[in-house]
Design a protein around this motif. Structure first.
Motif, PDB file in Angstrom:
ATOM      1  N   LYS A   1      -5.750 -15.083  12.718  1.00  0.00           N
ATOM      2  CA  LYS A   1      -6.117 -15.034  14.132  1.00  0.00           C
ATOM      3  C   LYS A   1      -6.719 -13.683  14.499  1.00  0.00           C
ATOM      4  O   LYS A   1      -7.420 -13.554  15.508  1.00  0.00           O
ATOM      5  CB  LYS A   1      -4.885 -15.288  15.014  1.00  0.00           C
ATOM      6  CG  LYS A   1      -4.361 -16.714  14.989  1.00  0.00           C
ATOM      7  CD  LYS A   1      -3.139 -16.831  15.864  1.00  0.00           C
ATOM      8  CE  LYS A   1      -2.556 -18.243  15.832  1.00  0.00           C
ATOM      9  NZ  LYS A   1      -1.324 -18.347  16.656  1.00  0.00           N
TER      10      LYS A   1
ATOM     11  N   GLU B   1     -13.683 -12.950  12.219  1.00  0.00           N
ATOM     12  CA  GLU B   1     -14.223 -14.207  12.727  1.00  0.00           C
ATOM     13  C   GLU B   1     -13.449 -14.747  13.924  1.00  0.00           C
ATOM     14  O   GLU B   1     -14.000 -15.477  14.748  1.00  0.00           O
ATOM     15  CB  GLU B   1     -14.240 -15.256  11.617  1.00  0.00           C
ATOM     16  CG  GLU B   1     -15.185 -14.963  10.455  1.00  0.00           C
ATOM     17  CD  GLU B   1     -14.667 -13.872   9.534  1.00  0.00           C
ATOM     18  OE1 GLU B   1     -15.495 -13.281   8.808  1.00  0.00           O
ATOM     19  OE2 GLU B   1     -13.443 -13.597   9.532  1.00  0.00           O
ATOM     20  N   GLN B   2     -12.159 -14.404  14.048  1.00  0.00           N
ATOM     21  CA  GLN B   2     -11.326 -15.026  15.079  1.00  0.00           C
ATOM     22  C   GLN B   2     -10.776 -14.069  16.133  1.00  0.00           C
ATOM     23  O   GLN B   2     -10.373 -14.503  17.205  1.00  0.00           O
ATOM     24  CB  GLN B   2     -10.152 -15.764  14.416  1.00  0.00           C
ATOM     25  CG  GLN B   2     -10.566 -16.904  13.498  1.00  0.00           C
ATOM     26  CD  GLN B   2      -9.361 -17.681  12.984  1.00  0.00           C
ATOM     27  OE1 GLN B   2      -8.407 -17.941  13.712  1.00  0.00           O
ATOM     28  NE2 GLN B   2      -9.401 -18.057  11.710  1.00  0.00           N
TER      29      GLN B   2
END
Length: 264
Positions: A24, A28-29
């Motif tokens: 998370k 990318e997140q």
């Protein structure tokens, strides 16, 4: 002492989280550039990936940390950063005295320690440690780095006289202090940043928790006026600190080559 043990324990707890929970906070997140979980250093530029995971936390404010840093380690990481401030200020006062800087006013304090980043670094046991490294040889882009080790060890520094690698032993309750590139530039080379590396280990999982004490990204760094007022020739030019950091991160670790970016 409990602050050091607490942040080491919190580091272990973060890396014990399920993979999907850690991801998370990946590039990318993650919802913010201030929080970044990753593996190796600059994978797209490295010939061989470094054998480590890291969680990098850039301190903006207590409120941002409370809302965006991983709950399992946010309190401990914040407490460690804040507890280190007294030590950092004492060290900088001594170092500035050596540069004829008699007083660290608000402007000087800002450029020396205007931003801070803490990394929770994890080096898992490596099945073939002879084929890779934990962290490649480099110097930090910081003013100072405050490093907390566990009791396993593995950090080596380059002896500038012999050019041999020297192991830094672990001492319970101690911190390792590195001069970084920013201070080398601001001191016009009087203080030298420390080239170091971490070797891969085939026997144990290890953690290190460095605090990087930096100028602010928007600061212009160069030799301090007090250093060159006696007529000494500047060997470094003025550079935007964020440009210097970007140069460091766009390539693989390469010893102390980054500092040449600021050389006259």
């Amino acid at each position: 002492m409990h602050v050091l043990e607490d942040v080491k324990d919190a580091t272990h707890k973060f890396y014990e989280l399920p993979a999907e929970e850690k991801l998370k906070y990946s590039k990318e997140q993650s919802v913010t550039n201030s929080v970044r979980f990753g593996m190796s250093f600059t994978p797209e530029a490295e010939k061989a990936l470094e054998w480590k995971d890291y969680l990098s936390l850039f301190f903006v404010s207590d409120d941002e940390a409370a809302s965006l840093w991983p709950p399992v380690c946010r309190h401990q990481a914040l407490e460690y950063i804040k507890s280190s401030e007294t030590v950092v200020k004492k060290l900088l006062k001594i170092l500035m005295n050596g540069l004829n800087v008699k007083e660290i006013d608000e402007a000087k304090e800002s450029i020396l320690m205007g931003s801070k980043r803490i990394n929770l670094n994890y080096y898992p046991k490596c099945p073939n440690p002879e084929l890779t490294v934990g962290v490649g040889r480099h110097s930090d882009v910081s003013t100072l780095t405050i490093l907390l080790q566990d009791d396993i060890g593995g950090v080596y520094v380059r002896n500038t006289s012999s050019m041999k690698w020297v192991h830094i032993p672990t001492v319970n309750g101690s911190l390792v202090i590195n001069v970084g590139d920013a201070l080398q530039i601001m001191s016009n080379g009087k203080y030298k940043s420390v080239e170091h590396r971490v070797i891969a280990n085939g026997n144990d999982n290890r953690i290190y928790v460095p605090i990087f004490v930096n100028p602010r990204p928007s600061d212009i760094i160069g030799p301090l006026a007090e250093v060159i007022e006696s007529g000494k020739k500047p060997i470094y030019k003025n550079v935007l600190y964020s440009d210097y950091v970007k140069h460091f991160f766009r390539k693989a670790h390469d010893g102390k080559a980054t500092v040449d970016f600021a050389r006259v």
